[in-house]
Design an enzyme around this catalytic site. Structure first.
Site, PDB file in Angstrom:
ATOM      1  N   SER A 136       0.871  -0.793  -0.110  1.00 49.38           N
ATOM      2  CA  SER A 136       0.098  -0.480  -0.044  1.00 49.38           C
ATOM      3  C   SER A 136       1.067   0.693   0.204  1.00 49.38           C
ATOM      4  O   SER A 136       1.704   1.104   0.344  1.00 49.38           O
ATOM      5  CB  SER A 136      -0.818  -0.210   1.405  1.00 49.38           C
ATOM      6  N   TYR A 149      -0.975  -0.527  10.469  1.00 51.98           N
ATOM      7  CA  TYR A 149      -1.735  -1.411   8.846  1.00 51.98           C
ATOM      8  C   TYR A 149      -0.288  -0.127   7.499  1.00 51.98           C
ATOM      9  O   TYR A 149       0.931  -0.789   7.023  1.00 51.98           O
ATOM     10  CB  TYR A 149      -2.603  -1.226   8.321  1.00 51.98           C
TER      11      TYR A 149
END
Length: 240
Positions: A136, A149
């Protein structure tokens, strides 16, 4: 017949990737963690590829889920040409509220389990194979979302470099794709105001289409000279 295993492959980016490889004639193995509805819809939509699609329910935020997936894969008695680690987990909470349990679940699901899954399946990946991590842009650019995350997705980019060196002798390339904000159901369910703020932070002024992420897997499959790299597909988000 060539074979690909895609984690988190029944919706969003993972489903698009799986569909691409079904159309290319691959044997496609996918897993999912929770949504039986999404898995059934995918199976029904792909009824024309019966015998080439295998779906395994396995929660890859837990070691037991990884072991189940490896066990089910071994029953197929095939080797892989491509392994795509797409499954991801997150939890939005402030720094002060992060517990050891929530930190561990996200780090396990996004980093630890993918590492050990590659380790467990490494002898089942063919020479000239491909390993692709879906990371990501939040592993590059710190954002207001989940700290765990972003940290776990950033760690995948470093892992990519180490594994590229390790697998070079086997002529297996290892790469990472770092999408920005993609127009999946998770993003579509956000309030309109939040979606507009995100779009305005990109140079392209929109979310990515799942096809724009999935197509890069095909590029990495076809180009054997790319390895150890992170391909950022964020519409310029990381430049702002």
């Amino acid at each position: 017949m060539k074979a690909v295993l895609i984690t988190g492959g029944t919706k969003g980016i993972g489903r698009e990737i799986a569909e691409n490889y079904l159309k290319k004639g691959y044997l496609v193995i996918v897993n999912y963690a929770n949504s039986d509805k999404d898995a059934e819809e995918f199976k029904d939509d792909m009824i024309g590829y019966s015998g080439k699609l295998f779906i395994v329910k396995a929660d890859l935020s837990k070691i037991e889920g990884m072991e189940l997936l490896v066990e089910e894969f071994s029953r197929l008695n095939v080797n892989l040409d491509i392994l795509i680690l797409n499954a991801g987990f997150t939890k939005r909470e402030s720094f002060e509220d992060i517990s050891y349990e929530s930190w561990s679940r996200v780090i396990d699901g996004n980093f630890n389990i993918p590492f050990f899954l590659v380790q467990k399946l490494s002898n089942n990946i063919n020479e000239n194979g491909r390993i692709i991590f879906i990371s990501s842009v939040l592993g590059i650019k710190a954002d207001a979302s989940s700290i765990q995350y972003g940290v776990s997705k950033g760690a995948l980019m470093t892992l990519t470099k180490y594994l590229a060196k390790y697998f070079a002798s086997k002529k297996i390339t290892v790469n990472c794709i770092a999408p920005g904000f993609v127009d999946t159901s998770w993003q579509k369910n956000k309030p309109v105001e939040q979606r507009e703020r995100i779009k305005n932070k990109t140079l392209i002024k929109r979310f990515a289409y799942v096809s724009e992420i999935a197509s890069v897997c095909i590029t990495l499959e076809e180009n054997e000279y790319i390895t150890g790299q992170t391909i950022v597909i964020d519409g310029g988000y990381s430049l702002n």
